[in-house]
Design an enzyme around this catalytic site. Structure first.
Site, PDB file in Angstrom:
ATOM      1  N   PRO A 352       0.823  -1.217   0.000  1.00 29.66           N
ATOM      2  CA  PRO A 352       0.000   0.000   0.000  1.00 29.66           C
ATOM      3  C   PRO A 352       0.857   1.268   0.000  1.00 29.66           C
ATOM      4  O   PRO A 352       2.038   1.255   0.343  1.00 29.66           O
ATOM      5  CB  PRO A 352      -0.789  -0.122   1.307  1.00 29.66           C
ATOM      6  CG  PRO A 352      -0.779  -1.548   1.641  1.00 29.66           C
ATOM      7  CD  PRO A 352       0.526  -2.089   1.135  1.00 29.66           C
ATOM      8  N   ARG A 353       0.219   2.355  -0.357  1.00 29.76           N
ATOM      9  CA  ARG A 353       0.934   3.612  -0.535  1.00 29.76           C
ATOM     10  C   ARG A 353       1.617   4.100   0.734  1.00 29.76           C
ATOM     11  O   ARG A 353       2.728   4.635   0.681  1.00 29.76           O
ATOM     12  CB  ARG A 353      -0.047   4.685  -1.030  1.00 29.76           C
ATOM     13  CG  ARG A 353      -0.541   4.415  -2.417  1.00 29.76           C
ATOM     14  CD  ARG A 353      -1.616   5.399  -2.837  1.00 29.76           C
ATOM     15  NE  ARG A 353      -1.964   5.181  -4.237  1.00 29.76           N
ATOM     16  CZ  ARG A 353      -2.905   5.867  -4.882  1.00 29.76           C
ATOM     17  NH1 ARG A 353      -3.604   6.780  -4.237  1.00 29.76           N
ATOM     18  NH2 ARG A 353      -3.162   5.622  -6.142  1.00 29.76           N
ATOM     19  N   ASP A 354       0.981   3.956   1.877  1.00 29.65           N
ATOM     20  CA  ASP A 354       1.579   4.472   3.106  1.00 29.65           C
ATOM     21  C   ASP A 354       2.883   3.750   3.420  1.00 29.65           C
ATOM     22  O   ASP A 354       3.875   4.368   3.823  1.00 29.65           O
ATOM     23  CB  ASP A 354       0.587   4.376   4.276  1.00 29.65           C
ATOM     24  CG  ASP A 354       0.098   2.960   4.526  1.00 29.65           C
ATOM     25  OD1 ASP A 354      -0.152   2.239   3.548  1.00 29.65           O
ATOM     26  OD2 ASP A 354      -0.045   2.585   5.702  1.00 29.65           O
TER      27      ASP A 354
END
Length: 675
Positions: A352-354
């Protein structure tokens, strides 16, 4: 929570906020199994006789995917719609910039996808801080969106058998992302625009371009209209209606540098907040991992490179800091660190992006960043330092495997854009990328019907908080905007409008209408009269640096306290020393930016208070005090499994924190792992 920590949090609360009553979404029939809730809500919602719809007026602010789709759908249903946007055409809404794709649970790849899996991935990706009922509905509606867009003629990519093609995005292990090269947002917006223009031609939708909402009109706590400023003539007008819908996008520009369009702002949502709408989880900001790095100190905009590039591109940095200034093509394979593939073997470059963003920051903090060094100020010591802020996104393997022509067909427009901005050829040299502010998961609090805490005021798309928790998965923003606009709002707003004819209409001479216009006019006159020495942009840039340093990818208590103090001082500077040139009765972009900045200053303070109160790491909110031994985010479900809905308590007063507990029945709470 230990006794000492509880005392500490109580002291923080005493200094920065007050605690109000718990709140709860009352609209979703939560006693039912989760797959029955949306059907039941649609059945129990009151209906509006088609013959009565033409007697009812709905104001919609915004013409992006959420606003444009809602205006087209309500117009088609027969309502009278007044649609406002600050752009010169609905087609210039920021939705057009979305590149990668839109998720939908159609399982065309036969790879075990389903509505439940999309629901599960979204809740997990949001680090278990989203409302379960809303997310399931989003997954349920997703397939309808694709069908509607295909019927509109949206040119999705297709595979050899003729079915729509799909690709992967971060945080999932199936291929459910539908796309139109790197222009998915543009094509979806054109589809919505066509539907909207059809209603404009039919006379059910009246379009007001170059109009910016600058105040909300309420009467006895009920939304009755808005006040706008004509951005060409400066004319300030009041508009009344039976219901008001805000579809005004996110507030990432509070950071000054972001991937948002320059005009994106929080004013509509913030004006509503000051009139009683709760603002939920404002600190949940998404830092997107694949953006072109900052290259200088005079920059005013950052450019996103689609997350879809992580399908085939491999992310790496040199293993040794002394190799960081070498030509990357001269660094042998054994001296490269494909750190995402190393740390997260199950998801690799598609975490995921985070997580991808934090690891890129970690690599650069270790001294292994690439590209030119940029000047930074150490948030703890205030000392200046030069740091390389970039990692490589390398397509050499993909080109060797598929050939350059295939890569061009999939990503050609993105490669061209990168080359035009950097003057580097990404087919020959790896791209350089670094995280940048992109999306905001926080926003105006809404219930299951998308109604805010102000009766008659609705909020859709990125402007509300409801579907993504603490971190949005890639390709889910377009899904939410169109879900809200085409399918959710048209099936819930009728429940409120069904009683509209029983309510007393108000005219332009109503005291609350007159008061709202006066309030908006006085605010503009005050800004114009200050005639100080600071430009609007210089104050905005200073705010952005504070937000990035103290409320960016790594947040700590002392830093957040520092940020709050600095923002309060900066707010005083704005209202005593800003210089807004020109007059109101003209095209005046300085005045427009000043009004938006005044709201960003107040929002920035609330974001830092929200981040300060949430002493846990979750999704895009990483607190340095709350991490595992491996440096991963550490949630505290026993203390923070709730939505933080903030109430405005008046200028100079502490905001009031209302907690909406998050109850999970269809999904098990667990710590995320992508290893």
């Amino acid at each position: 929570m230990t006794e000492n920590l509880m005392d500490h949090q109580a002291q923080l609360a005493a200094d920065y906020w007050t605690v109000g009553n718990e709140i709860e979404d009352q609209k979703a029939p939560k006693d039912l199994p989760i797959d029955k809730i949306w059907s039941e809500r649609k059945f129990t919602a009151k209906l509006v006789n088609p013959a009565n719809r033409r007697k009812m007026k709905v104001i919609i602010v915004g013409t992006g995917l959420a606003g444009g789709a809602a205006a087209a759908t309500l117009g088609e249903a027969g309502y009278h719609v007044e649609n406002f946007c600050y752009q010169d055409s609905p087609r210039r809404a920021h939705s057009i910039a979305a590149q990668g794709g839109i998720n939908a649970a159609k399982n065309y790849r036969n790879d075990n996808d389903s509505v439940y899996r999309l629901f599960y991935d979204t809740v997990k990706g949001g680090d278990y801080r989203a409302r379960e009922t809303n997310v399931y509905r989003l997954a349920e509606v997703s397939a309808n969106i694709i069908d509607q867009c295909v019927a509109q003629g949206v040119p999705f990519a297709r595979e050899y058998g003729g079915l729509l093609d799909t690709r992967s995005f971060g945080g999932v292990q199936v291929q459910r992302t539908f796309y139109a090269r790197g222009q998915t947002g543009q094509q979806l917006l054109i589809g919505a625009y066509q539907a909207l223009e059809r209603q404009v031609a039919a006379g059910t939708v009246h379009m007001h371009t170059r109009h910016e909402m600058i105040e909300l009109i309420t009467v006895d706590g009920v939304a009755k209209g808005i006040v706008t400023r004509d951005m060409v003539t400066g004319k300030i007008e009041a508009w009344t209606a039976d219901a008001v819908v805000l579809a005004t996008g996110g507030y990432g520009n509070v950071f000054f540098l972001s991937t948002n369009a320059m005009g994106c702002n929080v004013t509509a949502g913030w004006r509503a907040h000051r009139k009683g709408a709760y603002f939920a989880n404002p600190c949940y900001t998404q830092i997107h991992p694949t953006c072109i790095p900052v290259h200088g100190e005079t920059q005013s905009k950052l450019t996103l490179m689609s997350e879809s590039l992580r399908n085939d591109g491999r992310i790496w940095v040199p293993k040794r800091a002394e190799d960081c200034d070498k030509d990357p093509r001269q660094i042998p394979e054994e001296d490269r660190d494909y750190y995402l593939e190393r740390i997260y073997p199950a998801f690799g470059n598609l975490v995921p992006r985070d997580i991808a963003s934090r690891q890129a920051k970690n690599m650069c903090d270790e001294g292994r960043g690439v590209g030119p060094a940029v000047r930074e100020v150490d948030p703890d010591t205030g000392a200046e330092r030069m740091v390389r802020r970039g990692v490589y996104l390398d397509f050499s393997d993909a080109i060797n495997r598929m050939g350059q022509k295939t890569v061009e067909a999939k990503y050609g427009n993105l490669f061209d854009m990168y080359k035009q901005i950097t003057a580097e050829n990404p087919y020959e040299t790896p791209m350089r990328i670094y995280p940048a502010v992109h999306y905001t998961m926080g926003g105006v609090w809404v219930d299951y019907d998308l109604m805010t805490s102000i009766e008659g005021l609705y909020c859709t798309g990125e402007a509300n908080f409801s579907d993504h928790g603490a971190n949005r998965l890639g390709a889910s923003a377009l899904m939410q905007g169109l879900s809200d606009g085409y399918f959710v709002l048209p099936n819930t707003i009728n429940d409120y409008l069904a009683d509209a004819l029983k309510r007393e209409p108000i005219g332009q001479d109503h005291p609350e209408v007159v008061a709202a216009v006066k309030e908006a006019t006085d605010r503009i006159n005050t800004m114009l009269s200050i005639n100080g020495s600071r430009t609007v942009d210089s104050i905005h840039k200073e705010l952005g640096l504070i937000m990035w340093e103290y409320c960016g990818m790594d947040r700590r208590e002392e830093g957040l306290k520092t940020a709050i103090a600095k923002i309060r001082e900066l707010k005083k500077v704005f209202w005593s020393d800003v210089k807004v040139t020109g007059v109101n009765e003209d095209f005046n972009q300085t005045l427009e930016r000043a009004g938006r900045l005044a709201d960003f200053l107040e929002l920035g303070e609330l974001m830092c208070i929200d981040a300060l109160h949430r002493r846990e790491s979750c999704g895009g909110h990483f607190r340095g005090e709350s991490q595992t031994e491996e440096g991963e985010a550490l949630r505290h479900d026993d203390q923070y499994a709730y939505v933080a809905a903030w109430e405005f308590a008046g200028d100079g007063n502490k905001p009031v924190l209302h907690k909406e507990p998050l109850v999970y029945k269809a999904i098990e709470l667990k710590q995320r792992s992508y290893k």
